[in-house]
Enzyme design. Structure first.
Site, PDB file in Angstrom:
ATOM      1  N   CYS A   1      -4.452  -8.475  -8.953  1.00 38.43           N
ATOM      2  CA  CYS A   1      -3.394  -8.764  -7.986  1.00 38.43           C
ATOM      3  C   CYS A   1      -3.412  -7.752  -6.830  1.00 38.43           C
ATOM      4  O   CYS A   1      -3.751  -6.588  -7.027  1.00 38.43           O
ATOM      5  CB  CYS A   1      -2.018  -8.715  -8.651  1.00 38.43           C
ATOM      6  SG  CYS A   1      -1.815  -9.932  -9.948  1.00 38.43           S
ATOM      7  N   CYS A   2      -2.971  -8.217  -5.663  1.00 34.55           N
ATOM      8  CA  CYS A   2      -2.999  -7.362  -4.477  1.00 34.55           C
ATOM      9  C   CYS A   2      -1.726  -6.552  -4.331  1.00 34.55           C
ATOM     10  O   CYS A   2      -0.951  -6.759  -3.388  1.00 34.55           O
ATOM     11  CB  CYS A   2      -3.268  -8.213  -3.247  1.00 34.55           C
ATOM     12  SG  CYS A   2      -4.932  -8.878  -3.282  1.00 34.55           S
ATOM     13  N   PHE A   3      -1.485  -5.676  -5.294  1.00 34.88           N
ATOM     14  CA  PHE A   3      -0.487  -4.619  -5.096  1.00 34.88           C
ATOM     15  C   PHE A   3      -0.909  -3.439  -5.957  1.00 34.88           C
ATOM     16  O   PHE A   3      -1.551  -3.606  -7.002  1.00 34.88           O
ATOM     17  CB  PHE A   3       0.946  -5.081  -5.391  1.00 34.88           C
ATOM     18  CG  PHE A   3       1.234  -5.422  -6.823  1.00 34.88           C
ATOM     19  CD1 PHE A   3       0.938  -6.665  -7.332  1.00 34.88           C
ATOM     20  CD2 PHE A   3       1.832  -4.485  -7.668  1.00 34.88           C
ATOM     21  CE1 PHE A   3       1.210  -6.985  -8.658  1.00 34.88           C
ATOM     22  CE2 PHE A   3       2.110  -4.793  -8.994  1.00 34.88           C
ATOM     23  CZ  PHE A   3       1.795  -6.046  -9.480  1.00 34.88           C
TER      24      PHE A   3
END
Ligand SMILES: *Cc1c(COP(=O)(O)O)cnc(C)c1O
Length: 460
Positions: A369-371
């Site tokens: 995931c992009c965090f």
């Protein structure tokens, strides 16, 4: 049937050592291509293991002269094949929404083994439940008034009906999972001024109220506190029956909530310890005066499932080694957002799905995931992972497969049941991986012009 892959002659597995079966399955899953470069993550469920856990549950509560109905809290595994497997062993379903009820019915769970609990049941949901004859535990006085109207309006209902009680005995180590605190949103707060008198009146006025329900919390609840909650409700049943002058309350639903240890293959505390504690703390529960309903979730499935994911890349940042895998917040949401409350064991596996050897080094295990916080393990000592290796997140058989997080529109992974037959491992689909078409459908692709068409001057 399409779930036949889960069924069949599976009791013949000889080596039921917890965790051992899953470790064999990791290798087989990679070998058989269920997890690979194009399908980098999947869930696995151990059929014989689940059956062994059900047998443990039954044995722990089994008492001559006492009717015990076990149900699975569906939110722990909202998967029809799991409910189907359990119902063949007589385990029913605790449902808390129209969707969960639909799953239980699709699995063929009989109405007399379905219990509806939820804090926000609509009139339609209540009407459907009473028409089906499933048990309902009313959460609050307003809901009971709705049931009154439905019961009066119908000739009779086969539904066993009760009240959910909050014994207000306190919380466990995870606030968000504790449901028996002073201010919990669930049930009738029994220790509030006037509450017990109201409960007694409610039963005196309604000869069809025959159950009491309590569920003090999930994970992090000390067993003694759980037992205290059950005792409070048992004692209330005794007072109600004395006030009414007959055994009107016939059934006590003790909920679920048995915690699971996430630190080893051992099972602690286990059903036996809890049932034995209840036998000494609340002997009246097993006296034969009451039927018992249970609603366990996590403790029935957690240790019988795992997430298997491929390591895509390995990198280094600030001297910290990071394995970037395909298992992150989308499948292990609670672990990523509340790592202290929901730690998981991460097993390092090689490119073939075999346990990885070699020197242990400190590394982060990250998801896709992009965090930045998308990590399932931080600074963990593990054999050095490399691209093309695998990781297994253990003890994820409950909740992890039913609470997917749609972050980054990552597709929901497939889930497979497995069983060993001779030396081989046989897999059956429990849920297919989400397709791109399904993702588009649930993301409004059919309404692509839904916003632009509302601009002034655009044609209707
Ligand atoms: C969540 C829940 C359960 C199951 O809890 P577990 O901790 O998974 O055993 C049982 N009953 C009710 C009412 C619940 O909300």
């Amino acid at each position: 049937m399409w779930w036949d892959g889960l069924m069949g002659d599976l009791m013949s597995v000889d080596d039921d050592a917890l965790g051992a079966a899953l470790r064999v399955a990791f290798r087989a899953a990679v070998e058989q291509g269920l997890v690979g470069p194009d399908r980098p993550v999947a869930g696995l469920l151990d059929v014989a293991g689940i059956e062994a856990t059900v047998a443990d549950l039954r044995a722990a509560f089994d008492t001559p002269g006492v009717t015990v109905t076990h149900t699975l809290a569906v939110k722990a595994a909202s998967l029809v094949p799991v409910l189907r497997l359990l119902t063949t062993h007589g385990v029913g379903a605790e449902v808390a929404s129209p969707g969960e009820l639909a799953l239980a019915r699709a699995a063929g769970v009989p109405a007399d083994r379905i219990v509806l609990d939820s804090p926000a049941k609509t009139v339609d949901e209540l009407r459907e439940a009473l028409a089906l004859g499933i048990a309902v535990n009313a959460d609050n006085p307003q809901e009971l008034a709705r049931i009154d109207a439905l019961v009066v309006g119908s000739a009779s209902t086969g539904s066993p009906l009760g009240l959910r009680i909050n014994p207000q005995i306190g919380g466990g180590t995870i606030g968000a999972m504790s449901t028996a605190t002073d201010h919990s949103k669930f049930g009738i707060a029994l220790r509030d001024p006037g509450a017990e008198d109201w409960v007694l009146r409610a039963y005196l006025d309604r000869p069809w109220l025959t159950r009491l329900h309590v569920h003090t919390g999930s994970q992090g609840m000390p067993l003694e506190l759980m037992a205290a909650g059950v005792r409070a409700v048992h004692d209330l049943a005794e007072r109600i029956n004395a006030a009414v002058g007959r055994p009107q309350v016939t059934t006590i639903d003790i909920g679920g909530g048995l915690p699971v240890n996430f630190d080893s293959d051992d099972v602690r505390p286990g059903f036996r310890r809890y049932a034995d504690l209840l036998r000494s703390a609340v002997p009246g529960l097993f006296s034969g005066r009451y039927a018992i309903v249970t609603e366990f979730g996590r403790s029935l499935l957690a240790k019988r499932g795992a997430i298997l994911a491929r390591v895509e890349y390995v990198k280094s940042a600030g001297g910290r080694r990071i394995a970037v895998t395909h298992a992150g917040a989308q499948v292990a949401t609670r672990t990523v957002f509340a790592p202290d409350a929901w730690p998981l064991r991460v097993l390092a596996l090689d490119a073939y799905g075999r346990p990885k050897g070699g020197e242990r080094v400190v590394q982060d295990v990250a998801g896709p995931c992009c965090f930045a916080g998308d990590l399932v393990a931080r600074g963990r000592m593990l054999p050095g992972l490399e691209a093309g290796d695998h990781v297994a997140l253990l003890d994820t058989g409950a909740y992890y497969f039913s609470n997917h997080f749609a972050y980054n529109s990552l597709l929901r992974p497939a889930i497979y049941g497995f069983a060993r037959a001779g030396g081989a491992v046989r897999f059956g689909l429990v849920r297919a991986a989400q397709t791109r078409e399904e993702l588009l459908a649930e993301s409004g692709a059919a309404y692509a012009d839904g916003l632009t068409s509302l601009r002034p001057g655009s044609a209707a």
